[in-house]
Design an enzyme around this catalytic site. Sequence first.
Site, PDB file in Angstrom:
ATOM      1  N   ASP A  86       0.945  -1.323   0.096  1.00 17.57           N
ATOM      2  CA  ASP A  86      -0.224   0.014  -0.003  1.00 17.57           C
ATOM      3  C   ASP A  86       0.847   1.373  -0.073  1.00 17.57           C
ATOM      4  O   ASP A  86       1.203   1.943   0.985  1.00 17.57           O
ATOM      5  CB  ASP A  86      -0.899  -0.174   1.249  1.00 17.57           C
ATOM      6  CG  ASP A  86      -2.074   1.120   1.033  1.00 17.57           C
ATOM      7  OD1 ASP A  86      -1.957   1.747   0.227  1.00 17.57           O
ATOM      8  OD2 ASP A  86      -2.725   1.217   1.802  1.00 17.57           O
ATOM      9  N   ASN A 145      -7.232  -1.962   7.745  1.00 16.34           N
ATOM     10  CA  ASN A 145      -7.119  -1.020   8.948  1.00 16.34           C
ATOM     11  C   ASN A 145      -7.475   0.406   8.461  1.00 16.34           C
ATOM     12  O   ASN A 145      -7.437   1.220   9.297  1.00 16.34           O
ATOM     13  CB  ASN A 145      -5.779  -1.106   9.619  1.00 16.34           C
ATOM     14  CG  ASN A 145      -4.883  -1.036   8.681  1.00 16.34           C
ATOM     15  OD1 ASN A 145      -4.864  -0.484   7.611  1.00 16.34           O
ATOM     16  ND2 ASN A 145      -3.562  -0.754   9.388  1.00 16.34           N
ATOM     17  N   HIS A 201      -7.503   7.333   7.430  1.00 21.26           N
ATOM     18  CA  HIS A 201      -6.372   6.508   7.103  1.00 21.26           C
ATOM     19  C   HIS A 201      -6.955   5.795   5.636  1.00 21.26           C
ATOM     20  O   HIS A 201      -7.710   5.108   5.883  1.00 21.26           O
ATOM     21  CB  HIS A 201      -6.348   5.829   8.295  1.00 21.26           C
ATOM     22  CG  HIS A 201      -5.369   4.688   8.036  1.00 21.26           C
ATOM     23  ND1 HIS A 201      -5.091   3.353   8.709  1.00 21.26           N
ATOM     24  CD2 HIS A 201      -4.103   4.615   7.190  1.00 21.26           C
ATOM     25  CE1 HIS A 201      -4.306   2.686   8.234  1.00 21.26           C
ATOM     26  NE2 HIS A 201      -3.399   3.310   7.584  1.00 21.26           N
ATOM     27  N   PRO A 219      -2.236   6.977  15.237  1.00 22.59           N
ATOM     28  CA  PRO A 219      -3.804   6.768  15.663  1.00 22.59           C
ATOM     29  C   PRO A 219      -3.726   5.382  16.562  1.00 22.59           C
ATOM     30  O   PRO A 219      -2.625   4.775  16.356  1.00 22.59           O
ATOM     31  CB  PRO A 219      -4.459   6.317  14.357  1.00 22.59           C
ATOM     32  CG  PRO A 219      -3.244   5.956  13.439  1.00 22.59           C
ATOM     33  CD  PRO A 219      -2.208   6.643  13.686  1.00 22.59           C
ATOM     34  N   HIS A 241       3.805   5.118  13.356  1.00 21.49           N
ATOM     35  CA  HIS A 241       2.536   5.288  12.583  1.00 21.49           C
ATOM     36  C   HIS A 241       1.392   5.202  13.322  1.00 21.49           C
ATOM     37  O   HIS A 241       0.400   5.087  12.728  1.00 21.49           O
ATOM     38  CB  HIS A 241       2.804   4.748  11.512  1.00 21.49           C
ATOM     39  CG  HIS A 241       2.229   3.154  11.288  1.00 21.49           C
ATOM     40  ND1 HIS A 241       2.863   2.286  12.319  1.00 21.49           N
ATOM     41  CD2 HIS A 241       1.543   2.752  10.567  1.00 21.49           C
ATOM     42  CE1 HIS A 241       2.010   1.077  12.027  1.00 21.49           C
ATOM     43  NE2 HIS A 241       1.192   1.304  10.827  1.00 21.49           N
ATOM     44  N   ALA A 289      -0.729   2.500  16.937  1.00 18.82           N
ATOM     45  CA  ALA A 289      -0.570   1.680  17.920  1.00 18.82           C
ATOM     46  C   ALA A 289       0.173   0.287  17.689  1.00 18.82           C
ATOM     47  O   ALA A 289       1.128  -0.159  18.505  1.00 18.82           O
ATOM     48  CB  ALA A 289      -1.944   1.182  18.471  1.00 18.82           C
TER      49      ALA A 289
END
Length: 397
Positions: free
Chosen positions: A74, A162, A180, A302, A326, A328
Amino acid sequence: MSYVEVPGAKVPIRMWADPSTVEGGAMQQLQNVATLPWIKGLAVMPDVHYGKGATVGSVIAMHGAVCPAAVGVDIGCGMSAVKTSLTANDLPGDLSRLRSKIEQAIPVGRGMHRDEVDPSRLFQFPTAGWGDFWSRFDGVADSVKFRHERAQKQMGTLGSGNHFIEFCLDESGAVWLMLHSGSRNIGKELAEYHIGEAQKLPHNQGLVDRDLAVFVADTPQMAAYRNDLFWAQEYAKYNRAIMMALFQEVVRREFRKAKVTFDPVISCHHNYVAEERYEGMDLLVTRKGAIRAGSGEFGIIPGSMGTGSYIVKGLGNEASFNSASHGAGRKMSRSAAKRRFSTRDLEEQTRGVECRKDSGVVDEIPGAYKPIEKVIDQQRDLVEVVAKLKQVICVKG
């Protein structure tokens, strides 16, 4: 905490994570990266976990080389956020209508727009360079050129996994919009094509892991990859910008009487390559699950769909190559999360959040992620916290 150095074959591994808590497979990947002949530095973020070839949550600095699998499939995935003039007092008691309006405006999952989004019709959207960007599609790998129409219709869409869109409140009660996403399927196809091409090259045949295959400077393969990589990173940035503009339109319509205004949008990649200079050397810095955190630069870190997120400002720590985490970071795989948790667990862990609570998103349950507060605490020498956000709406792909 400051970093801990772990010995590596070519360079020391600088870790902003407790090495004893890093899973064995991820630690082995870090050791593998440290064997690459072109490696000049490796920094590990507190959200580190196992990935493809290279760990998620690592910053890989190389001279004259880049590893496409370390960038990931990605390309340009990242975050955008904006503070609004709305406050918690402006929100209705039932947020389901607002969530529905967001989902109607921005396709999620594998969805796409019926027609290409015309950015000139979006409120104050900067269209300079838009035509040039699409004209450069003709120069990307032949294997994806037939995807032109789909790439256009997926521009301004969320995707799955996600990726998310959130309506958040900060600790003062101000409303923030956050999302996101990345380069959608076109970035994935470009990445997979180039990973395959790199693995065929003679200089990559003796590597400890074939997923660490690299392109090297001054070769046609490197030139082709750089062209497609930087185009896909631009696609991802435009994709988030259009989604944010569509999100803002929804908010303007739904809160018409409030005459909503917006601060400047914060945007940052966290799967990408940048050309940067350290200690007098030009390097290609790959951030795989990491954001740039140069001095004074804003970033977004985030948590999960039921916890919270942080707006941060970089401290310019060159030991980390001006980077920070970037997010958790996962503490268990998607399949493990599905085995461990139920929809009842999901309902409990997302109490107070207007979101999906069905089996299709159990793998994104907060319990599958590391505690975001601990991740932030482990990088106090990389970033300072500007705002802590808590979502009240979360749209998942």
